[in-house]
Design a protein around this motif. Structure first.
Motif, short mmCIF file in Angstrom:
data_model
loop_
_atom_site.label_atom_id
_atom_site.label_comp_id
_atom_site.label_asym_id
_atom_site.label_seq_id
_atom_site.Cartn_x
_atom_site.Cartn_y
_atom_site.Cartn_z
N GLY A 135 -16.19 14.63 17.61
CA GLY A 135 -16.34 13.68 18.70
C GLY A 135 -17.66 13.91 19.40
N THR A 136 -18.01 13.01 20.28
CA THR A 136 -19.26 13.14 21.02
C THR A 136 -19.00 13.06 22.52
N ILE A 137 -19.94 13.61 23.26
CA ILE A 137 -19.93 13.48 24.71
C ILE A 137 -21.33 13.09 25.16
N GLN A 138 -21.41 12.43 26.30
CA GLN A 138 -22.67 12.10 26.95
C GLN A 138 -22.50 12.39 28.43
N LEU A 139 -23.33 13.26 28.97
CA LEU A 139 -23.23 13.64 30.38
C LEU A 139 -24.59 13.54 31.05
N ILE A 159 -26.44 14.67 25.10
CA ILE A 159 -25.61 14.07 24.06
C ILE A 159 -25.25 15.19 23.09
N ALA A 160 -23.96 15.38 22.87
CA ALA A 160 -23.51 16.47 22.01
C ALA A 160 -22.47 15.97 21.02
N LEU A 161 -22.59 16.43 19.79
CA LEU A 161 -21.59 16.21 18.75
C LEU A 161 -20.79 17.49 18.62
N LEU A 162 -19.48 17.37 18.82
CA LEU A 162 -18.57 18.51 18.70
C LEU A 162 -17.80 18.34 17.40
N LYS A 163 -17.85 19.33 16.51
CA LYS A 163 -17.26 19.19 15.19
C LYS A 163 -16.40 20.39 14.84
N THR A 164 -15.16 20.11 14.42
CA THR A 164 -14.28 21.13 13.87
C THR A 164 -13.88 20.66 12.48
N VAL A 201 -8.43 30.49 10.57
CA VAL A 201 -8.92 29.85 9.35
C VAL A 201 -10.42 30.07 9.22
N GLU A 202 -10.95 29.83 8.03
CA GLU A 202 -12.39 29.99 7.77
C GLU A 202 -13.19 28.97 8.59
N GLY A 203 -14.41 29.32 8.86
CA GLY A 203 -15.29 28.41 9.58
C GLY A 203 -15.10 28.49 11.09
N HIS A 204 -15.93 27.77 11.78
CA HIS A 204 -15.82 27.72 13.23
C HIS A 204 -16.36 26.38 13.71
N PRO A 205 -16.03 26.01 14.94
CA PRO A 205 -16.53 24.75 15.49
C PRO A 205 -18.06 24.76 15.56
N ARG A 206 -18.65 23.58 15.51
CA ARG A 206 -20.10 23.45 15.59
C ARG A 206 -20.45 22.45 16.69
N VAL A 207 -21.56 22.70 17.34
CA VAL A 207 -22.09 21.79 18.35
C VAL A 207 -23.54 21.48 18.00
N VAL A 208 -23.87 20.21 17.98
CA VAL A 208 -25.26 19.78 17.85
C VAL A 208 -25.54 18.97 19.10
N TRP A 209 -26.56 19.36 19.86
CA TRP A 209 -26.82 18.69 21.12
C TRP A 209 -28.29 18.47 21.33
N THR A 210 -28.60 17.52 22.21
CA THR A 210 -29.97 17.26 22.63
C THR A 210 -29.94 16.66 24.03
N CYS A 211 -31.04 16.80 24.73
CA CYS A 211 -31.22 16.17 26.03
C CYS A 211 -32.37 15.18 25.91
N PHE A 212 -32.22 14.02 26.55
CA PHE A 212 -33.33 13.09 26.54
C PHE A 212 -33.46 12.39 27.87
N ASP A 213 -34.64 11.87 28.11
CA ASP A 213 -34.95 11.15 29.34
C ASP A 213 -34.68 9.68 29.12
N PRO A 214 -33.67 9.11 29.77
CA PRO A 214 -33.33 7.71 29.54
C PRO A 214 -34.40 6.73 30.05
N GLN A 215 -35.38 7.23 30.80
CA GLN A 215 -36.45 6.38 31.31
C GLN A 215 -37.50 6.08 30.25
N ASN A 216 -37.53 6.87 29.18
CA ASN A 216 -38.55 6.68 28.12
C ASN A 216 -38.03 5.88 26.97
#
Length: 73
Positions: free
Chosen positions: A22-26, A12-17, A58-73
């Motif tokens: 937006g978010t993605i889930q893979l 699950i990742a949050l993509l921010k500019t 422009v100033e700044g740059h895109p940011r990504v916050v992500w994590t992986c998790f086990d959907p079985q837990n």
């Protein structure tokens, strides 16, 4: 649902500019594959240079916050 079709890990990742985001889930078969994909996504997305409407950097740059998790837990 077939047990083989269930992912072992989900990225699950949050993509921010500036002003947008937006978010993605893979799904991934292993936690290691998920974490490697998260690291690649972060490196590639954060390396982008943001531009204004006239294609000037422009100033700044895109940011990504992500994590992986086990959907079985």
């Amino acid at each position: 649902m077939n047990a083989a079709a269930i992912a072992t890990s989900i990225l699950i990742a949050l993509l921010k500019t500036s002003g947008e985001g937006g978010t993605i889930q893979l799904p991934y078969d292993t936690t290691e594959a998920c974490e490697a994909a998260g690291e690649r996504l972060e490196a590639q997305f954060e390396a982008l240079v943001l531009e204004d409407r006239d294609q000037n950097p422009v100033e700044g740059h895109p940011r990504v916050v992500w994590t992986c998790f086990d959907p079985q837990n």
